[in-house]
Each structure stands twice: as C-alpha cells, then as structure tokens.
Design a protein around this motif. Structure first.
Motif, PDB file in Angstrom:
ATOM      1  N   LEU A  60       0.849  -1.188   0.000  1.00 24.79           N
ATOM      2  CA  LEU A  60       0.000   0.000   0.000  1.00 24.79           C
ATOM      3  C   LEU A  60       0.883   1.236   0.000  1.00 24.79           C
ATOM      4  O   LEU A  60       1.988   1.208   0.533  1.00 24.79           O
ATOM      5  N   THR A 102       1.046   4.604   1.709  1.00 24.86           N
ATOM      6  CA  THR A 102       0.443   5.353   2.806  1.00 24.86           C
ATOM      7  C   THR A 102       0.996   6.761   2.901  1.00 24.86           C
ATOM      8  O   THR A 102       0.631   7.497   3.800  1.00 24.86           O
ATOM      9  N   LEU A 114      -7.184   3.767   0.803  1.00 26.66           N
ATOM     10  CA  LEU A 114      -6.017   2.902   0.662  1.00 26.66           C
ATOM     11  C   LEU A 114      -5.617   2.946  -0.807  1.00 26.66           C
ATOM     12  O   LEU A 114      -6.446   2.709  -1.688  1.00 26.66           O
ATOM     13  N   ASN A 144      -3.126   1.667  -3.999  1.00 27.49           N
ATOM     14  CA  ASN A 144      -2.328   0.549  -4.496  1.00 27.49           C
ATOM     15  C   ASN A 144      -1.386   1.065  -5.576  1.00 27.49           C
ATOM     16  O   ASN A 144      -1.820   1.371  -6.682  1.00 27.49           O
ATOM     17  N   TYR A 165      -7.013  -6.858   0.357  1.00 32.73           N
ATOM     18  CA  TYR A 165      -6.648  -6.362   1.682  1.00 32.73           C
ATOM     19  C   TYR A 165      -7.639  -6.863   2.718  1.00 32.73           C
ATOM     20  O   TYR A 165      -8.765  -7.223   2.396  1.00 32.73           O
TER      21      TYR A 165
END
Length: 177
Positions: free
Chosen positions: A56, A58, A85, A87, A95
C-alpha cells in the motif's frame, strides 16, 4: 521552471521528476528560495518497489495517522467516514483490516461499538484506490486512538492509527455556567 517571477497572488505549479535506480525509500531536501525573502524547505520522499510487489502507499510517515471528523457523543446516526487505501502496484491487491484492536477499543468503552469498520475486506485495483468505511460513535468527550493493521494478501502489512474526538453536544455546553 527552475526560476521565475510571480506577481502577488499568482501561482505556478512546480514539477519534480523522480527517477529511481534502487529499490527502497528515498528522500531529498530541496530549498525553494525567494529573492530578497525567505526560503522554503521542501522534504521530498519516494519509495521504489520491485515490479511484482504487493503493498500500500500510505504517503509520508505523518500519513500513518488518519484523523476522523469529530462526532458529538450520543449521536444516534453518526456519519460514515472513509479512509483511502492506495495501491501503487501493477496488479490488484486483496486487503483485510485486522479488527482485533478495534474490538479491544470497544471493550474499553463498556462493549459499545465506538468504532466500526463497514468493509474490512476488499480488492484494490492496480494503480487504484479503495475506500474503507468507518462509523465513529463516541460515548465520551475525549480523544480515541486505535492502531489498525491492514494486511495485503501475499504482501506486506501497514499500520495506520485512527484518531477521533468525541465532543459535547452544543446544548450541554451552552447550559454550562
């Protein structure tokens, strides 16, 4: 542009191109200087992963804290809140949010569902994003904080701290002496 002149209130986008050569975390400090004025320090960060990685994005370390909108205690229908989230990989990733810490938080609130995840499992498309839906329903006027783990099937785990504040209803604060 590497240099230019801006009139008061005028804007100019600055494009920074990042070319990686090694897998890993990269950071660069850049200085944006204003003639006869102050300088602005920019902290640029990037992460390079192998082609078949499952992970991920973040963002910077500060992004590991997701702040929920404040909610009045006793709210019968609190708003649905979302956490994105992302990708960064060229393949879909599956997930799941580990709810153990959420359960523990709720137990400390007299088994009341202070925090609920509406979709703890899902698929994030390649180079896409998914929204994880949360309901925050505080029972006390305080700050709630809970670290949740988001696991990627066949990949790494990310930890994101959720933070929300329970507030006192306006009528109660107006009536206080």
């Amino acid at each position: 542009p590497r240099a230019g002149v801006l009139a008061p209130g005028e804007r100019q986008p600055v494009r920074v191109l990042y070319r990686h050569q090694h897998v890993g975390h990269h950071s660069l400090t850049a200085l944006l200087a204003v003639k006869h004025g102050r300088s602005v320090r920019l902290e640029l960060e990037g992460r390079t992963v192998v082609l078949d990685a499952r992970c991920l994005s973040t963002g910077p370390a500060a992004a590991a804290v997701h702040v929920l909108a404040p909610v009045v205690i006793g709210e019968r229908e609190p708003p649905l809140q979302t956490m994105e989230l992302r990708n960064p990989c060229p393949q879909d990733v599956h997930y799941h949010v580990d709810l153990d810490s959420i359960r523990a938080l709720n137990v400390t609130a007299w088994d009341f569902p202070v925090l609920t995840c509406q979709n703890p499992r899902g698929v994030i498309p390649a180079f896409g994003a998914a929204l994880v839906n949360w309901v925050f329903q505080p029972v006390e006027a305080k700050t709630y904080e809970c670290a949740v783990q988001v696991h990627i099937e066949g990949g790494e785990m990310s930890e994101i701290t959720l933070r929300g504040v329970g507030t006192v209803p306006r009528a109660a604060t107006a009536a206080a002496p």
